[in-house]
Design a protein around this motif. Structure first.
Motif, PDB file in Angstrom:
ATOM      1  N   THR A 190       7.593   6.900   6.069  1.00 16.23           N
ATOM      2  CA  THR A 190       7.159   5.527   6.284  1.00 16.23           C
ATOM      3  C   THR A 190       8.137   4.800   7.196  1.00 16.23           C
ATOM      4  N   HIS A 191       7.659   3.749   7.825  1.00 16.49           N
ATOM      5  CA  HIS A 191       8.524   2.879   8.617  1.00 16.49           C
ATOM      6  C   HIS A 191       8.865   1.604   7.848  1.00 16.49           C
ATOM      7  N   PHE A 192       8.400   1.486   6.611  1.00 13.63           N
ATOM      8  CA  PHE A 192       8.688   0.318   5.782  1.00 13.63           C
ATOM      9  C   PHE A 192      10.016   0.539   5.061  1.00 13.63           C
TER      10      PHE A 192
ATOM     11  N   GLU B 254       4.446   5.842  -5.133  1.00  4.92           N
ATOM     12  CA  GLU B 254       4.633   5.919  -6.583  1.00  4.92           C
ATOM     13  C   GLU B 254       3.640   6.884  -7.223  1.00  4.92           C
ATOM     14  N   THR B 255       2.401   6.849  -6.769  1.00  8.85           N
ATOM     15  CA  THR B 255       1.382   7.744  -7.309  1.00  8.85           C
ATOM     16  C   THR B 255       1.721   9.196  -6.998  1.00  8.85           C
ATOM     17  N   LEU B 256       2.135   9.466  -5.767  1.00  9.91           N
ATOM     18  CA  LEU B 256       2.476  10.836  -5.392  1.00  9.91           C
ATOM     19  C   LEU B 256       3.730  11.329  -6.109  1.00  9.91           C
TER      20      LEU B 256
ATOM     21  N   LEU C   1       0.833  -1.210   0.000  1.00  9.47           N
ATOM     22  CA  LEU C   1       0.000   0.000   0.000  1.00  9.47           C
ATOM     23  C   LEU C   1       0.864   1.255   0.000  1.00  9.47           C
ATOM     24  N   ALA C   2       1.852   1.273   0.868  1.00  4.01           N
ATOM     25  CA  ALA C   2       2.723   2.442   0.956  1.00  4.01           C
ATOM     26  C   ALA C   2       3.471   2.664  -0.361  1.00  4.01           C
ATOM     27  N   ALA C   3       3.940   1.595  -0.978  1.00  6.81           N
ATOM     28  CA  ALA C   3       4.645   1.716  -2.258  1.00  6.81           C
ATOM     29  C   ALA C   3       3.729   2.285  -3.337  1.00  6.81           C
TER      30      ALA C   3
END
Length: 93
Positions: free
Chosen positions: A80-82, A68-70, A62-64
């Motif tokens: 992020t923490h990922f 990418e969209t932003l 989800l974060a990726a």
């Protein structure tokens, strides 16, 4: 130099709303969807910790996707923490 902006969006914090029947994840996804739908190339977006209410694999995905969209649209700050997302630039166009 900061360009002239038409809107400012922020998605920060995490809290559920049990009275409205909304988990942290549901609120996060609704707020994120609204930002992605309404932000323009002249907007400024701050996003903090997408995917916290999920598993590590789902949260990273989800974060990726949001990152990418932003990256293709408005001026953005994305945290992020990922740690896997640190290599995102090397794997995308």
């Amino acid at each position: 130099e900061v360009p002239l902006l038409d809107r400012v969006f922020a998605r920060v914090g995490s809290a559920d709303d049990p009275r409205a029947g909304q988990s942290t994840f549901v609120r996060e996804m609704r707020e994120t969807a609204a930002i992605l739908k309404n932000a323009t190339p002249r907007s400024f977006v701050v996003v903090d910790e997408i995917g916290r209410g999920t598993s590590t694999t789902d949260g990273t995905a989800l974060a990726a996707a949001v990152c990418e969209t932003l990256c293709r649209g408005p001026l953005s700050i994305f945290t992020t923490h990922f740690y896997a997302l640190c290599d995102l630039e090397a794997t995308t166009d």
